[in-house]
Scaffold this motif. Structure first.
Motif, PDB file in Angstrom:
ATOM      1  N   ARG A 229       0.881  -1.166   0.000  1.00 29.79           N
ATOM      2  CA  ARG A 229       0.000   0.000   0.000  1.00 29.79           C
ATOM      3  C   ARG A 229       0.917   1.213   0.000  1.00 29.79           C
ATOM      4  N   LEU A 230       1.170   1.720  -1.180  1.00 26.54           N
ATOM      5  CA  LEU A 230       2.177   2.765  -1.335  1.00 26.54           C
ATOM      6  C   LEU A 230       1.658   4.146  -0.931  1.00 26.54           C
ATOM      7  N   THR A 231       2.517   4.951  -0.343  1.00 24.13           N
ATOM      8  CA  THR A 231       2.167   6.357  -0.089  1.00 24.13           C
ATOM      9  C   THR A 231       3.220   7.223  -0.783  1.00 24.13           C
ATOM     10  N   THR A 232       3.064   8.543  -0.663  1.00 26.26           N
ATOM     11  CA  THR A 232       4.029   9.416  -1.328  1.00 26.26           C
ATOM     12  C   THR A 232       5.302   9.586  -0.487  1.00 26.26           C
ATOM     13  N   ALA A 233       5.361   8.932   0.672  1.00 24.49           N
ATOM     14  CA  ALA A 233       6.504   9.136   1.567  1.00 24.49           C
ATOM     15  C   ALA A 233       7.784   8.525   1.011  1.00 24.49           C
ATOM     16  N   ILE A 234       8.867   9.215   1.181  1.00 21.76           N
ATOM     17  CA  ILE A 234      10.166   8.587   0.961  1.00 21.76           C
ATOM     18  C   ILE A 234      10.977   8.870   2.227  1.00 21.76           C
ATOM     19  N   PHE A 235      11.692   7.892   2.662  1.00 28.05           N
ATOM     20  CA  PHE A 235      12.316   7.998   3.980  1.00 28.05           C
ATOM     21  C   PHE A 235      13.762   8.461   3.888  1.00 28.05           C
ATOM     22  N   GLY A 236      13.913   9.778   3.824  1.00 21.98           N
ATOM     23  CA  GLY A 236      15.265  10.331   3.771  1.00 21.98           C
ATOM     24  C   GLY A 236      15.744  10.453   2.338  1.00 21.98           C
ATOM     25  N   GLU A 237      15.220  11.455   1.628  1.00 24.57           N
ATOM     26  CA  GLU A 237      15.573  11.602   0.222  1.00 24.57           C
ATOM     27  C   GLU A 237      16.962  12.209   0.044  1.00 24.57           C
ATOM     28  N   GLU A 238      17.380  12.283  -1.222  1.00 27.96           N
ATOM     29  CA  GLU A 238      18.669  12.867  -1.602  1.00 27.96           C
ATOM     30  C   GLU A 238      19.857  12.197  -0.931  1.00 27.96           C
ATOM     31  N   ARG A 239      19.778  10.879  -0.803  1.00 28.82           N
ATOM     32  CA  ARG A 239      20.950  10.171  -0.291  1.00 28.82           C
ATOM     33  C   ARG A 239      21.868   9.881  -1.463  1.00 28.82           C
ATOM     34  N   PRO A 240      23.148   9.771  -1.215  1.00 26.07           N
ATOM     35  CA  PRO A 240      24.033   9.486  -2.354  1.00 26.07           C
ATOM     36  C   PRO A 240      23.878   8.050  -2.837  1.00 26.07           C
ATOM     37  N   CYS A 241      24.386   7.821  -4.035  1.00 28.60           N
ATOM     38  CA  CYS A 241      24.348   6.483  -4.634  1.00 28.60           C
ATOM     39  C   CYS A 241      25.214   5.542  -3.785  1.00 28.60           C
ATOM     40  N   VAL A 242      24.688   4.354  -3.525  1.00 24.00           N
ATOM     41  CA  VAL A 242      25.440   3.400  -2.707  1.00 24.00           C
ATOM     42  C   VAL A 242      26.020   2.254  -3.559  1.00 24.00           C
ATOM     43  N   ASP A 243      25.997   2.462  -4.866  1.00 24.87           N
ATOM     44  CA  ASP A 243      26.575   1.480  -5.802  1.00 24.87           C
ATOM     45  C   ASP A 243      26.024   0.066  -5.633  1.00 24.87           C
ATOM     46  N   CYS A 244      24.722  -0.020  -5.396  1.00 26.52           N
ATOM     47  CA  CYS A 244      24.121  -1.342  -5.203  1.00 26.52           C
ATOM     48  C   CYS A 244      23.918  -2.069  -6.528  1.00 26.52           C
ATOM     49  N   ASN A 245      23.893  -1.313  -7.616  1.00 31.70           N
ATOM     50  CA  ASN A 245      23.757  -1.883  -8.961  1.00 31.70           C
ATOM     51  C   ASN A 245      22.336  -2.320  -9.323  1.00 31.70           C
ATOM     52  N   PHE A 246      21.369  -2.059  -8.441  1.00 32.37           N
ATOM     53  CA  PHE A 246      19.994  -2.487  -8.747  1.00 32.37           C
ATOM     54  C   PHE A 246      19.496  -1.831 -10.036  1.00 32.37           C
ATOM     55  N   CYS A 247      19.837  -0.540 -10.211  1.00 32.70           N
ATOM     56  CA  CYS A 247      19.318   0.183 -11.381  1.00 32.70           C
ATOM     57  C   CYS A 247      19.804  -0.470 -12.670  1.00 32.70           C
ATOM     58  N   GLU A 248      21.055  -0.916 -12.655  1.00 35.09           N
ATOM     59  CA  GLU A 248      21.601  -1.561 -13.858  1.00 35.09           C
ATOM     60  C   GLU A 248      20.923  -2.910 -14.101  1.00 35.09           C
ATOM     61  N   GLU A 249      20.625  -3.626 -13.015  1.00 31.80           N
ATOM     62  CA  GLU A 249      19.975  -4.938 -13.154  1.00 31.80           C
ATOM     63  C   GLU A 249      18.613  -4.844 -13.826  1.00 31.80           C
ATOM     64  N   VAL A 250      17.850  -3.798 -13.462  1.00 34.23           N
ATOM     65  CA  VAL A 250      16.478  -3.721 -14.002  1.00 34.23           C
ATOM     66  C   VAL A 250      16.386  -2.958 -15.316  1.00 34.23           C
ATOM     67  N   CYS A 251      17.425  -2.202 -15.650  1.00 34.26           N
ATOM     68  CA  CYS A 251      17.342  -1.324 -16.828  1.00 34.26           C
ATOM     69  C   CYS A 251      17.154  -2.142 -18.112  1.00 34.26           C
ATOM     70  N   PRO A 252      16.074  -1.893 -18.838  1.00 38.84           N
ATOM     71  CA  PRO A 252      15.831  -2.659 -20.065  1.00 38.84           C
ATOM     72  C   PRO A 252      16.685  -2.165 -21.233  1.00 38.84           C
ATOM     73  N   ALA A 253      17.316  -0.990 -21.063  1.00 41.91           N
ATOM     74  CA  ALA A 253      18.069  -0.411 -22.182  1.00 41.91           C
ATOM     75  C   ALA A 253      19.525  -0.863 -22.186  1.00 41.91           C
ATOM     76  N   GLY A 254      19.944  -1.598 -21.157  1.00 47.06           N
ATOM     77  CA  GLY A 254      21.310  -2.101 -21.111  1.00 47.06           C
ATOM     78  C   GLY A 254      22.353  -1.017 -20.880  1.00 47.06           C
ATOM     79  N   ILE A 255      21.952   0.054 -20.200  1.00 49.47           N
ATOM     80  CA  ILE A 255      22.931   1.098 -19.876  1.00 49.47           C
ATOM     81  C   ILE A 255      23.211   1.072 -18.367  1.00 49.47           C
ATOM     82  N   MET A 256      24.114   1.938 -17.924  1.00 48.31           N
ATOM     83  CA  MET A 256      24.462   1.936 -16.506  1.00 48.31           C
ATOM     84  C   MET A 256      23.952   3.217 -15.843  1.00 48.31           C
TER      85      MET A 256
END
Ligand code: SF4
Ligand code: SF4
Length: 483
Positions: free
Chosen positions: A369-396
């Motif tokens: 049940r999603l809300t508009t809350a984000i818990f502590g925005e503007e954090r730096p990138c933590v190099d988890c690589n999740f974005c690259e895993e899901v990206c359908p365009a094959g970019i980083m």
């Protein structure tokens, strides 16, 4: 066809198959700006009585695509900024029809194809067509290298193709035939879900025998329905010409315009999201007041209305009091107002995340049940690589983010930021909640602007060079004549 990345976001509030017809409103608010259109050439006067289907205004930057009056009524141009307001609406009893004689601007003797293309534009069906690579409206007089028709919509929560196809299969097949009449040898790719449902079997049955329709079955994983991804997967290059893309409603609108000469005035819009009492699809005309829809479908007090899907939609604000002509869904979310003490260290038993770091990872599949809350925005990138895993365009995405954060636009170009299809998955899975999608969209705009400036500069320089050459030749000629 092979697909990379992708991820299905499971959220509460998915609309079912039923389509509710909204009651007739008293006033319509037609927004003059939509995602792609800027309607600015006004065709009516303030206070003028207009008939259903009349052109109110056109977009000169997009082949004069019209904004049509969805009902008979009185047009008000200055009542609400950024809108044409239709008042004193009367319920119609007859659909407006356009005949060839009503299109005097078409050259006499123009071929059937030219007449049909013009009909598509003037009856409001061409606005459903977009180009696979840039998403813009293609030239209705142009020749596409291929047509892609998609019957699936995978983003939560936008109107689904299967809902629109119910009881309209014949019209859909006829719409495909009309599209085929614009083509010579180019194929129509029909994108279908890779599953055995009664509906998909019936669609296949209907298009069997149409050799020019090539069925492409795709796994139901977001964003496999994205036209840019599909075009790349099919090996269609942007340099080989435009690729016309339509969803189910576009094909039905083409059939409506070319079979019965009726304009497309109503939209099927999904109303979904965690704040919706009963998630449904509704049938409403453009300009339908959004507040009436929100009142009818939510009991919540602090509700954020998103125009469009959960991942790519935008907050509906005062710029859009009514449903705009491109609206395919309204997502209703709880506006988060309370600050939760130490919210960021909650174990997250009820939070769905791509990252298996919450206790929710121990639960079987569930919808958040999603809300508009984000818990502590503007954090730096933590190099988890999740974005690259899901990206359908094959970019980083994480690398591009770092380049753009440091204003290294050329490096971002080399990293192929242009391949981003703006699906928004990277922003969704990012544990640091970095607005990657927006950052890349802005970078693409900047690159396009710079390219356009460079092109115009080159034209200017060439003109200057030619003028200088002509001046020099003339001076030499005069010098020779004087000598
Ligand atoms: S970088 Fe672009 S294409 Fe890749 S996930 Fe993000 S928004 Fe989608
Ligand atoms: S998902 Fe976010 S935090 Fe993780 S690598 Fe990508 S940008 Fe960085």
């Amino acid at each position: 066809m092979k697909f990379r990345g992708g991820y299905n976001v499971l959220l509460q509030g998915r609309p079912g198959h039923s389509v509710n017809i909204m009651p007739e409103p008293k006033v319509l608010y037609l927004p003059l700006r939509t995602r792609r259109f800027n309607f600015s050439d006004i065709c009516v006067e303030d206070g003028q009585q207009v008939n259903m289907g009349d052109t109110l205004v056109t977009d000169p930057g997009n082949y004069s695509i019209p904004l049509l009056a969805p009902r008979t009524g009185k047009a008000r141009l200055n009542a609400v900024e950024g809108h044409i307001v239709l008042e004193e609406i009367t319920k119609y009893d007859k659909q407006p029809k356009t005949s060839h004689a009503d299109l005097p601007h078409i050259e006499r003797g123009a071929g059937a194809s030219a007449v049909n293309r013009d009909k598509m534009v003037s009856l409001g069906s061409w606005e459903f067509v977009s180009d696979a690579y840039d998403g813009k409206v293609p030239d209705p007089k142009g020749k596409p290298q291929a047509v892609i028709v998609s019957t699936i919509s995978l983003e939560p929560f936008v109107a689904r193709g299967d809902v629109q196809l119910q009881n309209r299969l014949l019209k859909f097949t006829r719409g495909l035939e009309h599209l085929q009449s614009f083509l010579e040898y180019q194929p129509i790719y029909l994108v279908m879900p890779k599953l055995k449902s009664t509906l998909s079997l019936r669609v296949k049955e209907h298009v069997r025998g149409h050799a020019w329709v090539k069925i492409i079955e795709v796994p139901l994983k977001y964003p496999n329905d994205n036209f840019g991804i599909l075009a790349r997967g099919l090996g269609l290059k942007s340099s080989d010409g435009p690729i016309w893309c339509l969803k189910t409603e576009g094909v039905l609108a083409a059939d409506r315009a070319l079979t019965i000469s009726h304009p497309s005035l109503v939209r099927i819009v999904s109303v979904g999201g965690p704040e919706t009492k009963t998630p449904v699809h509704i049938k409403a005309m453009t300009g339908y007041p959004i507040n009436l829809i929100v009142e009818k479908y939510t009991a919540g007090k602090n509700v954020r209305v998103i125009d469009g899907g959960m991942l790519t939609g935008k907050t509906a604000d005062d710029q859009g009091l009514g449903i705009n002509s491109e609206c395919r869904g309204l997502t209703l979310m709880t506006e988060h107002t309370e600050r939760e003490f130490l919210g960021f260290v909650r174990p997250g038993f009820d939070r769905k995340s791509y990252a298996p770091c919450f206790l929710s990872a121990l639960r079987v599949k569930f919808k958040e049940r999603l809300t508009t809350a984000i818990f502590g925005e503007e954090r730096p990138c933590v190099d988890c690589n999740f974005c690259e895993e899901v990206c359908p365009a094959g970019i980083m995405p994480h690398l591009l983010h770092k380049y753009l954060y440091a204003d290294l636009i050329e490096e971002a170009c080399d990293g192929r930021v242009d391949l981003c299809v703006k699906c928004g998955l990277c922003s969704y899975v990012c544990p640091s909640k970095i607005e990657l999608r927006e950052q890349f969209a802005m970078a693409q705009d900047q690159i396009e602007r710079e390219k356009e400036e460079a092109r115009l500069d080159a034209i200017k320089q060439e003109k200057r060079r030619l003028a200088e050459e002509a001046r020099r030749e003339k001076a030499e000629q005069e010098a020779q004549e004087n000598a």
